[in-house]
Design a protein around this motif. Sequence first.
Motif, short mmCIF file in Angstrom:
data_model
loop_
_atom_site.label_atom_id
_atom_site.label_comp_id
_atom_site.label_asym_id
_atom_site.label_seq_id
_atom_site.Cartn_x
_atom_site.Cartn_y
_atom_site.Cartn_z
N SER A 1 3.21 45.78 -52.55
CA SER A 1 2.23 46.84 -52.74
C SER A 1 2.45 48.03 -51.81
O SER A 1 1.81 49.06 -51.98
N SER A 2 3.34 47.89 -50.82
CA SER A 2 3.59 48.97 -49.87
C SER A 2 5.07 49.05 -49.56
O SER A 2 5.68 48.05 -49.16
N LEU A 3 5.68 50.23 -49.75
CA LEU A 3 7.11 50.43 -49.50
C LEU A 3 7.28 51.70 -48.69
O LEU A 3 6.86 52.78 -49.10
N TYR A 4 7.94 51.55 -47.51
CA TYR A 4 8.22 52.68 -46.63
C TYR A 4 9.73 52.80 -46.48
O TYR A 4 10.41 51.82 -46.10
N GLU B 253 0.85 50.35 -54.16
CA GLU B 253 -0.31 51.15 -53.79
C GLU B 253 0.04 52.19 -52.72
O GLU B 253 -0.68 53.18 -52.58
N GLU B 254 1.13 51.94 -51.99
CA GLU B 254 1.58 52.88 -50.96
C GLU B 254 3.07 53.09 -51.11
O GLU B 254 3.84 52.12 -51.14
N LEU B 255 3.51 54.33 -51.18
CA LEU B 255 4.92 54.68 -51.28
C LEU B 255 5.19 55.85 -50.35
O LEU B 255 4.62 56.94 -50.52
N VAL B 256 6.03 55.62 -49.34
CA VAL B 256 6.34 56.64 -48.33
C VAL B 256 7.85 56.77 -48.24
O VAL B 256 8.55 55.80 -47.98
N VAL B 257 8.37 57.97 -48.47
CA VAL B 257 9.81 58.24 -48.40
C VAL B 257 10.01 59.49 -47.56
O VAL B 257 9.52 60.58 -47.91
#
Length: 975
Positions: A149-152, A176-180
């Motif tokens: 649900s969360s990928l950084y 629900e969380e995607l940070v690139v």
Amino acid sequence: MEHLSEELIIEILKRITRTSDLNSLSLVSKQFYNIDAEQRATIRIGCGLPTEDISALCSRFTNLLKVEIDYSGSTPGNGNRIDNKRLFVLSSRCTLLNDITLSFCSKINNAGIACLIYCKKLTSLKLNSIPEVTSRGLLLVAFGCRVLSSLYLNDCKRIAGSTEWLEYLGSDGSLEELVVNNCKGISQYDFLKFGQGWMKLKKFEFGNKERMLTACCVYKYDLCCENLEDLRLARLLTEPEGPEIGLRFLLRKCRALEKLCLEYVDGLIDKDMIVLSKSCKNLKGISLRMIPRHYHEPDGLTDESLEALANNCPLLQDVELAFTGVEHWKPPEIGFTQEGLVKLMHSCPIRALTLNGALFFNDKGMKGLSSAPFLETLSLVDCKEITDSGMCFLVHYPCLTDLKLQYCPGLTDFGMAELVHAQKLQSLVVDGCCNISENAVHGAARSVQYFVNSAGSALLYFSMERLSEELIIEILKRITRTSDLNSLSLVSKQLYAIDAEQRATICICGLSAEDFSALCSRFPNLLKVEIDYSGSTPGNGNRIDNQGLFVLSSSCNLLNDLTLSFCSKINDAGIACITYFKKLMSLKLNSIPEVTSSGLLLVAFGCKALSSLYLNDCKGIAGSTEWLEYLGSDGSLEELVVNNCQGISQYDFLKFGRGWMKLKKFEFVNKESMLNHFMTSHDPSYSAKCLYKYDLCCENLEDLRLARLRTEPEGTEIGLRFLLRKCKALEKLCLEYVGGLVDKDMIVLSQSCKNLKSISLWMIPRCYHEHEVFRMGFTDESLEVLAHNCPLLQDVELTFTGDEDLESPEISFTQEGLVKLMHSCPIRSLTLNGTLFFNDKGMKGLSSAPFLETLRLVDCKKITDYGMCFVVHYPCLTDLKLQYCPGLTDVGIAELGKSSPEPDTTASDSSKNRSSGGAFLYIRRIHPPPPPRSPPPRRQRRPPSSWFLFKKQSRPPVADFFEGSGQLLHLEIPN
């Protein structure tokens, strides 16, 4: 704690947050070790842990939920980094993992990332600077980790080309969380292929420097992102009107948005902000970082954007406006005006405002904000148009409590005087304001922070490069935390070089022997080095050896303080290398089993300036005493401490000779069990054939501690007891279970030691031949001579062991003698441990002790609630500790609440414990009290195990009695 239930121990362990405390606690017993292994949910692995130990770590902690592996501080080329094989071990053994962070793991590639599919419950994955991972590896993660649900992704350079991983994650729709951030191969247009994934996404961040637009591609913007609550876009290039829209489309789609951050997004115009404000009614925080661009028409963001926010965002509470590169621009070209900003502040319930580089904002704007009804926090950074006149309006801000001023050259001490006079602020931070002095900010707020220049690392580099080298050295000297020094040294080459020259102290705990040479080469001017392997696992090969100690001694010639702890690979050959330290003044050896008397003799020969020597648990030192004789003949030692060294006896120190003349501190603890000490009356190291000489001079000795020695009251076996009759300068004395002591020794001591300030007596009953009784050696006569001859005595501790079956006459001390001592000397601290002769009558006698501030009562079974009634009459008492006192109940503690109607909340600077309503209560429960009808089991006194801190807002029942307690500042109730 061994009597506690397993459930309660688990609850205690859950409340301990520091990893070092958990590690220490797990070594207390096997029960703790096993429970900690089962319950430990989080670990962090850094560059100090060898990769070989990761398997053992995974086997021990099988129920891990969160793992962070960070090699950010590792030196280049260091082989101790986790690789694919170790990551497979971690993922296959810790199958419950739901949160994994990998940082700077250069040996992990797609094969290693594929191992994460064994973590079926993985919900959060963070990859920071993993250069070998590609799009294919991310696709494997997307396939295998269904609940992710969360990928950084941060600074992963090789993720490029295929976007299958992004498309698959979008089709699955679980994120629900995607940070690139800073992934060069990923463009903003790739996220348009995320498809259905936007529907569930709540947080999205993207920051990049590359411009990747394919003109022949048809991009689809019919995407749904109505659940997005947190959005950050940084360094994007788009067109105000045209095909290059990119991720700017999100501004027109996010109806649930609460937090928005736009950093240097090119192409933004008022239309975007108007549409955003009309659709995002829940917007609570907005951050705009802007740089001037060339527009064909007067466009970009203007006051029209601020007006749209003011009219359509009723929940807006946090606003940040930052401008870069506008030094030569006039306000009309900037677009915003202070009138538009003031209107926004009056229309929305904004509680926090940050202005950075806002040249359009001046004293008139400060006046306009004075009527902002909700503003609590104001940060002004690089606002050059604000002067002292604007600061006068701050005192009229109705709700302002926190103020930050940074790089505002127009402000001076005169402006700060207004804040000092108003006494309104809770917090004030002044940073880099060159015309404001440190003295001017004192008293301006309850919490004041003043920095000459401590902004972010980039600003720090540009500002500190103008400083002189002498000033930078002075700044580095005032930084005490090693982690801060390490971070600061990475800012620039200049700081790196200066830190390398000026670093005086290092502590080596988990560093491998291979990196030791590089460390010594970098810091050639070290003065103090501590090498400690106390927490290392048995059999670990990464410990310093003789060769490493040789490298240290040959590279760091200025060293004057060296501590070696649990260095099992160092022997006499390694200790001989210490002779290269010609300036060595202090040497501490803790648990170095291979060092012998020969090694110490080499140190004595080579280190002529040695003034302090500590030996603790060094089993190999035995036989020859040449090292002691040589140190004594040289006469340079001022401190000599020997603890638990089995091969060194008290009679060996009689060969120290002239060394006693200069010695100021001496400690000797004999290594033998208390059972042997109790059962036998003769010291086996004593030789009747040897003629011991006691004509030694130790008139400079100030601090003396002797423990577990056996001597004769009258006879030839005097041993180190002779020191009590020789030390005229003694200030601190500690005697722990020294057999053979009698009143004559204390009489001679008190008559010669007029400067005695502290005395600690730990006693155990013995059989004395003259009366054939089993009693303590000292009587009231000893207390009486101390009362008459020691006018500076301030600290007294009396501890009795093994006296449970003795009556008061056999203990020899009486409470009358103790009370007389308390009235004759200015004693400020009293500790009584196991004093069965002390009861409520003694508590009454102490009530008139004129100087007593600290009272500790441990295992005093004769004290009852009646005795506590007298505590309220102690004139100067501020600190009280009660431990193992079964005669006390809540009724007795209630008496303390009557000490004063008005609470005194002042605490000493050393304790740092302050309360808004009275004293802090430290309450520790060893185990539940026994049933009323069964007698309590006999137990030995044990050291404190764990503490719980309760303030008066959430307190145990005993705290209910302290509503009016103002005399006591500190109360401890362990049981």
